[in-house]
Design an enzyme around this catalytic site. Structure first.
Site, PDB file in Angstrom:
ATOM      1  N   CYS A 251      29.537  16.348  18.921  1.00  0.00           N
ATOM      2  CA  CYS A 251      28.135  16.792  18.891  1.00  0.00           C
ATOM      3  C   CYS A 251      27.785  17.462  20.217  1.00  0.00           C
ATOM      4  O   CYS A 251      28.505  17.379  21.185  1.00  0.00           O
ATOM      5  CB  CYS A 251      27.231  15.593  18.674  1.00  0.00           C
ATOM      6  SG  CYS A 251      27.724  14.612  17.265  1.00  0.00           S
TER       7      CYS A 251
ATOM      8  N   ARG B 267      29.630  23.165  18.743  1.00  0.00           N
ATOM      9  CA  ARG B 267      30.177  21.798  18.845  1.00  0.00           C
ATOM     10  C   ARG B 267      29.889  20.991  17.605  1.00  0.00           C
ATOM     11  O   ARG B 267      30.485  19.938  17.395  1.00  0.00           O
ATOM     12  CB  ARG B 267      29.593  21.081  20.064  1.00  0.00           C
ATOM     13  CG  ARG B 267      29.935  21.676  21.410  1.00  0.00           C
ATOM     14  CD  ARG B 267      29.206  20.954  22.525  1.00  0.00           C
ATOM     15  NE  ARG B 267      29.623  19.567  22.592  1.00  0.00           N
ATOM     16  CZ  ARG B 267      30.633  19.148  23.355  1.00  0.00           C
ATOM     17  NH1 ARG B 267      31.307  20.031  24.075  1.00  0.00           N
ATOM     18  NH2 ARG B 267      30.985  17.894  23.391  1.00  0.00           N
TER      19      ARG B 267
ATOM     20  N   TRP C 165      27.576  16.731  14.514  1.00  0.00           N
ATOM     21  CA  TRP C 165      28.716  16.879  13.600  1.00  0.00           C
ATOM     22  C   TRP C 165      28.939  15.484  13.058  1.00  0.00           C
ATOM     23  O   TRP C 165      29.356  14.583  13.788  1.00  0.00           O
ATOM     24  CB  TRP C 165      29.945  17.396  14.343  1.00  0.00           C
ATOM     25  CG  TRP C 165      31.131  17.601  13.461  1.00  0.00           C
ATOM     26  CD1 TRP C 165      31.279  18.519  12.462  1.00  0.00           C
ATOM     27  CD2 TRP C 165      32.348  16.863  13.479  1.00  0.00           C
ATOM     28  NE1 TRP C 165      32.511  18.401  11.875  1.00  0.00           N
ATOM     29  CE2 TRP C 165      33.192  17.394  12.476  1.00  0.00           C
ATOM     30  CE3 TRP C 165      32.830  15.817  14.253  1.00  0.00           C
ATOM     31  CZ2 TRP C 165      34.466  16.907  12.223  1.00  0.00           C
ATOM     32  CZ3 TRP C 165      34.103  15.333  14.013  1.00  0.00           C
ATOM     33  CH2 TRP C 165      34.898  15.871  13.001  1.00  0.00           C
TER      34      TRP C 165
ATOM     35  N   ASN D 115      26.956  11.300  21.720  1.00  0.00           N
ATOM     36  CA  ASN D 115      28.137  12.019  21.241  1.00  0.00           C
ATOM     37  C   ASN D 115      29.300  11.054  21.368  1.00  0.00           C
ATOM     38  O   ASN D 115      29.529  10.489  22.431  1.00  0.00           O
ATOM     39  CB  ASN D 115      28.369  13.274  22.092  1.00  0.00           C
ATOM     40  CG  ASN D 115      29.652  13.997  21.701  1.00  0.00           C
ATOM     41  OD1 ASN D 115      30.099  13.878  20.567  1.00  0.00           O
ATOM     42  ND2 ASN D 115      30.239  14.706  22.639  1.00  0.00           N
ATOM     43  N   GLY D 116      30.047  10.819  20.289  1.00  0.00           N
ATOM     44  CA  GLY D 116      31.178   9.897  20.327  1.00  0.00           C
ATOM     45  C   GLY D 116      31.125   8.969  19.112  1.00  0.00           C
ATOM     46  O   GLY D 116      30.438   9.259  18.137  1.00  0.00           O
TER      47      GLY D 116
ATOM     48  N   GLU E  38      50.019  29.322  12.663  1.00  0.00           N
ATOM     49  CA  GLU E  38      48.733  29.651  13.282  1.00  0.00           C
ATOM     50  C   GLU E  38      47.975  30.675  12.447  1.00  0.00           C
ATOM     51  O   GLU E  38      46.762  30.561  12.251  1.00  0.00           O
ATOM     52  CB  GLU E  38      48.967  30.165  14.699  1.00  0.00           C
ATOM     53  CG  GLU E  38      47.734  30.642  15.438  1.00  0.00           C
ATOM     54  CD  GLU E  38      46.654  29.582  15.612  1.00  0.00           C
ATOM     55  OE1 GLU E  38      46.937  28.396  15.372  1.00  0.00           O
ATOM     56  OE2 GLU E  38      45.515  29.957  15.934  1.00  0.00           O
TER      57      GLU E  38
ATOM     58  N   LYS F 217      44.243  30.117  10.868  1.00  0.00           N
ATOM     59  CA  LYS F 217      43.106  31.027  11.075  1.00  0.00           C
ATOM     60  C   LYS F 217      42.477  31.392   9.734  1.00  0.00           C
ATOM     61  O   LYS F 217      41.264  31.341   9.545  1.00  0.00           O
ATOM     62  CB  LYS F 217      43.570  32.315  11.762  1.00  0.00           C
ATOM     63  CG  LYS F 217      43.862  32.179  13.220  1.00  0.00           C
ATOM     64  CD  LYS F 217      42.675  31.903  14.127  1.00  0.00           C
ATOM     65  CE  LYS F 217      42.353  30.484  14.442  1.00  0.00           C
ATOM     66  NZ  LYS F 217      43.256  29.564  14.979  1.00  0.00           N
TER      67      LYS F 217
ATOM     68  N   GLU G 215      40.742  28.295   7.906  1.00  0.00           N
ATOM     69  CA  GLU G 215      39.566  27.640   8.516  1.00  0.00           C
ATOM     70  C   GLU G 215      38.331  28.538   8.524  1.00  0.00           C
ATOM     71  O   GLU G 215      37.216  28.030   8.585  1.00  0.00           O
ATOM     72  CB  GLU G 215      39.866  27.135   9.911  1.00  0.00           C
ATOM     73  CG  GLU G 215      40.090  28.164  10.973  1.00  0.00           C
ATOM     74  CD  GLU G 215      40.289  27.505  12.350  1.00  0.00           C
ATOM     75  OE1 GLU G 215      39.717  26.446  12.625  1.00  0.00           O
ATOM     76  OE2 GLU G 215      41.034  28.073  13.143  1.00  0.00           O
TER      77      GLU G 215
ATOM     78  N   HIS H 195      62.958  25.998  -0.992  1.00  0.00           N
ATOM     79  CA  HIS H 195      63.115  24.545  -1.153  1.00  0.00           C
ATOM     80  C   HIS H 195      61.888  23.931  -1.811  1.00  0.00           C
ATOM     81  O   HIS H 195      61.617  22.744  -1.645  1.00  0.00           O
ATOM     82  CB  HIS H 195      63.391  23.910   0.217  1.00  0.00           C
ATOM     83  CG  HIS H 195      64.673  24.387   0.812  1.00  0.00           C
ATOM     84  ND1 HIS H 195      65.908  23.910   0.432  1.00  0.00           N
ATOM     85  CD2 HIS H 195      64.920  25.365   1.716  1.00  0.00           C
ATOM     86  CE1 HIS H 195      66.861  24.563   1.098  1.00  0.00           C
ATOM     87  NE2 HIS H 195      66.291  25.438   1.885  1.00  0.00           N
TER      88      HIS H 195
ATOM     89  N   LYS I 272      34.003  22.558  17.217  1.00  0.00           N
ATOM     90  CA  LYS I 272      34.852  23.252  18.184  1.00  0.00           C
ATOM     91  C   LYS I 272      35.823  22.307  18.882  1.00  0.00           C
ATOM     92  O   LYS I 272      36.960  22.657  19.117  1.00  0.00           O
ATOM     93  CB  LYS I 272      33.994  23.942  19.242  1.00  0.00           C
ATOM     94  CG  LYS I 272      34.804  24.714  20.289  1.00  0.00           C
ATOM     95  CD  LYS I 272      35.683  25.770  19.666  1.00  0.00           C
ATOM     96  CE  LYS I 272      36.548  26.511  20.659  1.00  0.00           C
ATOM     97  NZ  LYS I 272      37.522  27.391  19.999  1.00  0.00           N
TER      98      LYS I 272
END
Ligand code: AGP
Length: 611
Positions: free
Chosen positions: A2, A27, A77, A103-104, A484, A488, A491, A507, A606
């Site tokens: 947050c 965030r 968040w 936050n946490g 990667e 991208k 997300e 496979h 983030k």
């Protein structure tokens, strides 16, 4: 994870808080709220959704927007409890005289909730954070700082907290344990935030709180105490970010701005770190002598998401260029699986934010086992940067978009520099080192050449904007690059994209291929290209459309595929960098065509400062 902001001074409190929350929105952004202490009263405003919703609520509350005094704000968040106004912070004591933002995660919140409820507390939210407001109210005896300090030993887990009360006009109490808190020093006003992006518009003088620090902040002074309430001193740091660095400028999204910043941010990562004389790299932040570097017998890289992908590229660098055995661990896995650390093990945690909870835990696990820990971080003064004690900053500037681009690229560049240094410390010859130095210096221009193709990439991307699935395949250093690229795309566009080693398709995954299931093949002209050619043919035989990344002028690839994005010629070590830029643009333009949020994708934050 947050965003927290606090202000005390003689400006309109709500205006400063809302502006700060807007800069922290990356965030976390499922709901937001603020509390203002003014005229002996505690005022609140909350909203579900983005900060602009909160701004509308503030505007609709007569007079709130012009109140002076002090206040705290929060953008959320969700970890416990759905996004809703009742779960939005701040949370209040039952007498509504104390407000808290957090936050946490408070891991023992259920037990505390039962204890407080048994003593008559009425809970309004489903959050873990609300217990903090009730505990402080229960401990309050006229001193807000003492009451806050008194409850900390009951809290298990992580917290960055800011507290205000209508009985203490102008006072904000802030505490840090495991979630970042930074105090901003103004002229006749002071600030507190969960990161410096919220403070840049007001001050460049900041104090990073350490775990266990408590700050009592008024417009005139900042008092610091430790958890035993003993006064302490902390260094005042200067933020050197460019003004506007955390602004979008003329770009529609932070992500596009940060993609186009990459030639400069890579130059920043390289600046002062190439030793032409010794055909090596200069990484003074590592804090290890050549003799100590020579003792390194194994490297463990730990990170999450894009940072882990950068580490996977680095694994090739360290083994191929320096001849040092290297493994890459998902940070959460590293911290819990009792990793083997030998006396000559070097652990490299990689984290853009320096606040990812799992990577912080990996740092602590590695340190506790006696490893040498050298971190790669972007945010100066972040928890990982400070706890590792040594490392290399990316110098990429604030990365606001949740999807990492410039930080990923700078991580890979720094890992290449590190591998050059370790290689030259071992069997890498001066001439080979000189070649690598020249290749590294070329990287910014290679990126510029890819950026010049943005419109061509946009055209190709638009043909795939409405697919439901995508595979990304690569070999060698381009295998983690494929991972990667898939991350991208998934997300920011919400397309189900997966990265695979190209040899892995047959496979199992190839069973999914058909005319509706495209494949991005990283077919740059580096070792493995001929095998990728075969993989492309396998995909085409299943009617899957294939988009290829190819080295400019490679006719064979062009003849085999629907669409080709051309990359300038470069070595296998450098290939991941321009290729990643092309994949960033590919993902960006698809997400833009699909009308996605891009900078703040649903469900993401983030920096994941919770487990
Ligand atoms: C990258 O696009 C993602 N947003 C995410 O995977 C990110 O890389 C990961 O959460 C690690 O963050 P960090 O680098 O700040 O530790």
């Amino acid at each position: 994870m947050c965003g927290i902001i606090g202000y005390t001074g003689n400006r309109s409190v709500a205006g400063v808080l809302v502006d700060g929350l807007r800069r922290l929105e990356y965030r976390g952004y499922d709901s937001a709220g603020l509390a203002v202490v003014s005229g002996g009263e505690l005022h609140e405003a909350k909203a579900v959704g983005k900060v602009r919703k909160l701004e509308e609520v503030v505007a609709a509350l007569p007079g709130l927007g012009s109140l002076c005094g002090c206040g705290i704000g929060h953008t959320r968040w969700a970890t416990h409890g759905v996004p809703s106004t009742v779960n939005a912070h701040p949370h209040f004591s039952n007498d509504r005289k104390i407000a808290v933002v957090h936050n946490g995660i408070i891991e023992n919140h259920q037990e505390l909730r039962r204890h407080l409820t048994s003593k008559g507390c009425v809970f309004r939210s489903q959050t873990d954070s609300e217990v903090i407001a009730h505990l402080i109210a229960e401990a309050y005896d006229g001193d807000l700082l003492a009451a806050t300090a008194a409850v900390l030993d009951q809290l298990q887990g992580t917290y960055g907290i800011a507290v205000v009360s209508d009985r203490h006009p102008g006072l904000i109490v802030a505490v840090r344990k495991g979630s970042p808190i930074v105090v901003g020093i103004g002229e006749g006003e002071n600030f507190v935030a969960s990161d410096i992006a919220a403070l840049l518009a007001h001050t460049r003088q900041v104090i990073y709180l350490n775990d266990g620090d408590i700050a009592a902040i008024t417009p005139e002074k900042i008092e610091l105490r430790d958890i035993r309430n003993v006064p302490i001193e902390r260094e005042i740091a200067k933020i050197d970010w460019e003004t506007g660095a955390a602004e979008k400028g003329n770009y529609p999204h932070f992500m596009l701005k940060e993609i186009f910043e990459q030639p400069e941010t890579v130059e920043n990562a390289i600046r002062g770190r190439l030793d032409h004389e010794m055909a090596s790299a200069i990484l003074s932040g590592i804090g290890l002598s050549p003799r100590e570097l020579l003792q390194i017998g194994h490297i463990v890289i730990a990170g999450c998401g894009s940072s882990m992908h950068a580490g996977l590229v680095g694994e090739y660098y360290f083994e191929d260029l320096a001849g040092i055995s290297t493994s890459v661990e998902q940070a959460a896995e590293f911290r819990y699986r009792n990793p083997i650390i030998e006396p000559n093990t070097l652990v490299i945690p990689i984290s853009q934010s320096g606040e990812t909870a799992d990577t912080i835990a990996a740092v602590r696990e590695a340190a506790a086992k006696g490893a040498i820990v050298t971190a790669l971080c972007n945010v100066v003064g972040s928890t990982i940067a400070r706890e590792a004690g040594r490392g290399i900053y990316l110098h990429a500037g604030p990365e606001i978009s949740v999807a990492s681009t410039k930080a990923f690229l700078s991580q890979v560049v720094v890992l290449l520099l590190f591998a050059l240094l370790l290689g030259r410390n071992r069997r890498l010859s001066r001439s080979r080192g000189a070649e690598l130095v020249a290749e590294i210096e070329q990287i910014p221009d290679l990126i510029r050449e890819v950026l010049e193709q943005a419109l061509e990439i946009k055209k190709i991307a638009s043909r795939y904007a409405h697919v439901d699935d995508f595979f990304f395949i690569g070999r060698g250093c381009l295998y983690p690059t494929a991972l990667e690229g898939a991350l991208k795309l998934k997300e920011i566009s919400y397309i189900h994209a997966e990265g695979y080693h190209a040899a892995e398709l047959k496979h199992g995954p190839i069973s999914l291929l058909d005319e509706k299931h495209p494949v991005m093949a990283l077919a740059n002209d580096i070792p493995g290209r001929d095998k990728i050619l075969g993989n492309i043919q396998e995909c085409r035989a299943r009617k899957a459309p294939v988009v290829a990344i190819a080295t400019r002028g490679d006719r064979a690839i062009r003849d085999l595929t629907q669409d080709v994005i051309e990359i300038p010629p470069c070595s296998r070590f450098v290939a991941p960098l321009p290729t990643a830029v092309a994949l960033q643009l590919f993902a960006y333009y698809i997400a833009a065509e699909r009308g996605c949020e891009i900078d703040q994708p649903r469900n993401l934050a983030k920096s994941v400062t919770v487990e």
